[in-house]
Design a protein around this motif. Structure first.
Motif, PDB file in Angstrom:
ATOM      1  N   GLU A  42       0.830  -1.208   0.000  1.00  0.00           N
ATOM      2  CA  GLU A  42       0.000   0.000   0.000  1.00  0.00           C
ATOM      3  C   GLU A  42       0.861   1.253   0.000  1.00  0.00           C
ATOM      4  OE1 GLU A  42      -3.088   2.288   3.052  1.00  0.00           O
ATOM      5  OE2 GLU A  42      -2.860   0.109   3.168  1.00  0.00           O
ATOM      6  N   LEU A  43       1.957   1.222   0.768  1.00  0.00           N
ATOM      7  CA  LEU A  43       2.832   2.386   0.868  1.00  0.00           C
ATOM      8  C   LEU A  43       3.853   2.442  -0.271  1.00  0.00           C
ATOM      9  CD1 LEU A  43       3.532   2.255   4.728  1.00  0.00           C
ATOM     10  CD2 LEU A  43       2.042   3.870   3.525  1.00  0.00           C
ATOM     11  N   MET A  64       7.190   4.857  10.380  1.00  0.00           N
ATOM     12  CA  MET A  64       5.855   4.265  10.469  1.00  0.00           C
ATOM     13  C   MET A  64       5.611   3.633  11.836  1.00  0.00           C
ATOM     14  SD  MET A  64       3.844   4.764   7.956  1.00  0.00           S
ATOM     15  CE  MET A  64       2.643   3.534   8.503  1.00  0.00           C
TER      16      MET A  64
END
Length: 317
Positions: A42-43, A64
């Motif tokens: 996703e990142l 993160m």
């Protein structure tokens, strides 16, 4: 991005192992691996690298993990606040205490809150003033004791106590509370000092300039306990607030006397964020902390301390 993924990356970062993280999270190992890989996809960046010592966050992963830990803490705090027992203040409060005040304040504060406010979960952090201020600015603390600080754009500072700094020496030196020591006399001895950059060290350096005394600094440390240990072992004298050495002097481990010519004072304040809502649990802890401080000063357990009101000038004004 969901809570399970956030818990997964924080736990793996803390234990360094997907297998161990899965055990702590009560999941199978492939599930934890899948949560991390999904978040990485996703990142668009890797969050961990495998080393001989286990799983280590990448630079992006460390960012993160830090943010995820704070997000999970905030969710935990919110859950505690919105599910209260009627009429009972509940919540999680993280309080910063100056290292020099922890022996005096931590236990009575915890005892009082456990007795009178069982719905409040208190978490204590101790450090030097500069570190505590940074943690408050970063949102890791709800409130903290600091010293020699006025209100800033990001925080409110409420004056609590004005206290004198003391020359601290081995027991054999025979220093006494009723016989102040001129700064020039203290400076004649080898000195174990707080590391350069600490607020306490800046106070001491300023006093040296005012007294025109040259200091022979033989050791610098960022630990008050190490300062006292080295003095007790005979490596030199040091300078500390009275609250930090009261127990050591009482049991005969050290001797101490207030500094004079010039007198050196610091002002202790209670700092809180300027913006945002103040939860009832934080207000409860703040009131009890102030009560414990006032009691310690009134009973003489905080040497050479004077209670300050909001209208009392702080040091340097």
């Amino acid at each position: 991005m969901d809570i399970k993924q956030l818990k997964a990356i924080v736990t793996v970062a803390e234990v360094g192992s997907v297998t161990r993280a899965a055990e702590l999270l009560h999941l199978v190992q492939p599930a934890v691996t899948r949560q991390i890989r999904t978040l990485e996809q996703e990142l668009g960046i890797p969050l961990f690298e495998r080393t001989g010592q286990g799983m280590r966050p990448t630079e992006a992963g460390a960012i993160m993990v830090d943010r995820a830990r704070r997000a999970l803490n905030e969710l935990e705090r919110a859950r505690a606040e919105v599910q209260p027992t009627p009429g009972v203040v509940t919540g999680i409060v993280t309080l910063g205490l100056l290292e020099s005040t922890s022996d005096l304040l931590a236990e009575p504060l915890v005892t009082a809150l456990a007795r009178d406010r069982p719905g409040v979960e208190l978490r204590l952090m101790t450090a030097y003033s500069g570190h505590l201020q940074q943690w408050l600015d970063d949102g890791d603390l709800d409130l903290t004791l600091l010293y020699n600080l006025d209100s800033t754009p990001s925080l409110n500072a409420h004056p609590l106590v004005r206290e004198r700094l003391w020359a601290v020496a081995p027991r054999s030196a025979g220093l006494r509370a009723d016989r102040p020591v001129p700064f020039t006399e203290a400076a004649k001895h080898p000195l174990v000092m707080p590391a350069s950059g600490h607020a306490l060290r800046r106070l001491i350096d300023a006093a040296a300039v005012r007294s025109e005394a040259a200091m022979d600094v033989v050791m610098q440390t960022n630990s008050m306990r190490v300062q006292k240990q080295l003095v007790q072992a005979g490596h030199g004298w040091t300078v500390l607030p009275g609250v930090g050495i009261a127990d050591d002097v009482a049991r005969g481990a050290l001797s101490a006397a207030p500094l004079s010519e010039p007198d050196v004072w610091r002002s202790v304040v209670l700092a809180t964020p300027r913006f945002g809502r103040t939860p009832p649990a934080v207000e409860v802890v703040a009131r009890e902390l102030v009560r414990q401080i006032n009691s310690a000063v009134a009973q003489g357990r905080w040497p050479s301390a004077q209670i300050q009101g909001d209208d009392t000038p702080t040091e340097g004004e």
